[in-house]
Write a protein that holds these residues in place. Structure first.
Motif, PDB file in Angstrom:
ATOM      1  N   LEU A 132     -74.068  69.897  -2.146  1.00 41.30           N
ATOM      2  CA  LEU A 132     -72.661  70.200  -1.994  1.00 41.30           C
ATOM      3  C   LEU A 132     -72.443  71.694  -2.191  1.00 41.30           C
ATOM      4  O   LEU A 132     -73.039  72.300  -3.080  1.00 41.30           O
ATOM      5  N   GLU A 133     -71.607  72.273  -1.365  1.00 41.94           N
ATOM      6  CA  GLU A 133     -71.134  73.640  -1.562  1.00 41.94           C
ATOM      7  C   GLU A 133     -69.699  73.554  -2.058  1.00 41.94           C
ATOM      8  O   GLU A 133     -68.885  72.856  -1.460  1.00 41.94           O
ATOM      9  N   VAL A 134     -69.421  74.251  -3.163  1.00 39.95           N
ATOM     10  CA  VAL A 134     -68.063  74.264  -3.701  1.00 39.95           C
ATOM     11  C   VAL A 134     -67.655  75.681  -4.044  1.00 39.95           C
ATOM     12  O   VAL A 134     -68.487  76.511  -4.385  1.00 39.95           O
ATOM     13  N   ASP A 135     -66.375  75.918  -3.967  1.00 43.32           N
ATOM     14  CA  ASP A 135     -65.804  77.232  -4.248  1.00 43.32           C
ATOM     15  C   ASP A 135     -66.010  77.593  -5.715  1.00 43.32           C
ATOM     16  O   ASP A 135     -65.735  76.794  -6.610  1.00 43.32           O
ATOM     17  N   ILE A 136     -66.488  78.769  -5.954  1.00 42.99           N
ATOM     18  CA  ILE A 136     -66.791  79.251  -7.302  1.00 42.99           C
ATOM     19  C   ILE A 136     -65.533  79.456  -8.140  1.00 42.99           C
ATOM     20  O   ILE A 136     -65.597  79.472  -9.368  1.00 42.99           O
ATOM     21  N   THR A 137     -64.381  79.587  -7.490  1.00 43.17           N
ATOM     22  CA  THR A 137     -63.136  79.863  -8.202  1.00 43.17           C
ATOM     23  C   THR A 137     -62.448  78.608  -8.740  1.00 43.17           C
ATOM     24  O   THR A 137     -61.436  78.723  -9.436  1.00 43.17           O
ATOM     25  N   ASP A 142     -70.569  84.877  -1.176  1.00 46.27           N
ATOM     26  CA  ASP A 142     -69.678  83.945  -0.479  1.00 46.27           C
ATOM     27  C   ASP A 142     -68.777  83.166  -1.428  1.00 46.27           C
ATOM     28  O   ASP A 142     -68.021  82.295  -0.986  1.00 46.27           O
ATOM     29  N   ALA A 143     -68.887  83.431  -2.743  1.00 43.90           N
ATOM     30  CA  ALA A 143     -68.088  82.758  -3.778  1.00 43.90           C
ATOM     31  C   ALA A 143     -68.261  81.245  -3.729  1.00 43.90           C
ATOM     32  O   ALA A 143     -67.301  80.486  -3.705  1.00 43.90           O
ATOM     33  N   LEU A 144     -69.533  80.810  -3.708  1.00 44.35           N
ATOM     34  CA  LEU A 144     -69.851  79.393  -3.636  1.00 44.35           C
ATOM     35  C   LEU A 144     -70.931  79.011  -4.635  1.00 44.35           C
ATOM     36  O   LEU A 144     -71.789  79.825  -4.968  1.00 44.35           O
ATOM     37  N   TYR A 145     -70.866  77.779  -5.089  1.00 49.88           N
ATOM     38  CA  TYR A 145     -72.000  77.157  -5.773  1.00 49.88           C
ATOM     39  C   TYR A 145     -72.635  76.213  -4.764  1.00 49.88           C
ATOM     40  O   TYR A 145     -71.928  75.484  -4.055  1.00 49.88           O
ATOM     41  N   LEU A 146     -73.940  76.218  -4.700  1.00 45.53           N
ATOM     42  CA  LEU A 146     -74.678  75.215  -3.945  1.00 45.53           C
ATOM     43  C   LEU A 146     -75.348  74.344  -4.989  1.00 45.53           C
ATOM     44  O   LEU A 146     -76.133  74.831  -5.801  1.00 45.53           O
TER      45      LEU A 146
END
Length: 79
Positions: free
Chosen positions: A37-42, A23-27
């Motif tokens: 927090l979920e944030v975009d990996i990019t 999903d291209a996310l960091y949790l």
């Protein structure tokens, strides 16, 4: 999943960092603060730090939020 220690306000805590490539996310979670927090990996490092600080600032002071965000960024990008 990375589990690392962080220190803030003379308290030692754990930060949990899960990279979800699909999903291209960091949790990112800090259970002691009841915060996640979920944030975009990019996102680049600066944008990622800004996003973390904004969300932490709802719970703690800006100085502590910046310190924790810097620690989290360091742990995300470590080998």
């Amino acid at each position: 999943m990375k589990i690392r220690d962080i220190n803030f306000n003379n308290v030692r805590s754990h930060v949990y960092i899960y990279e979800n490539s699909e999903d291209a996310l960091y949790l990112i979670a800090i259970p002691e603060l009841n915060w996640s927090l979920e944030v975009d990996i990019t996102l680049n490092e600066d944008d990622l730090k800004e996003e973390i600080v904004i969300h932490l600032f709802t719970l703690i002071d800006e100085s502590s939020a910046n310190t924790i965000a810097e620690d989290i960024i360091e742990r995300i990008f470590e080998n």
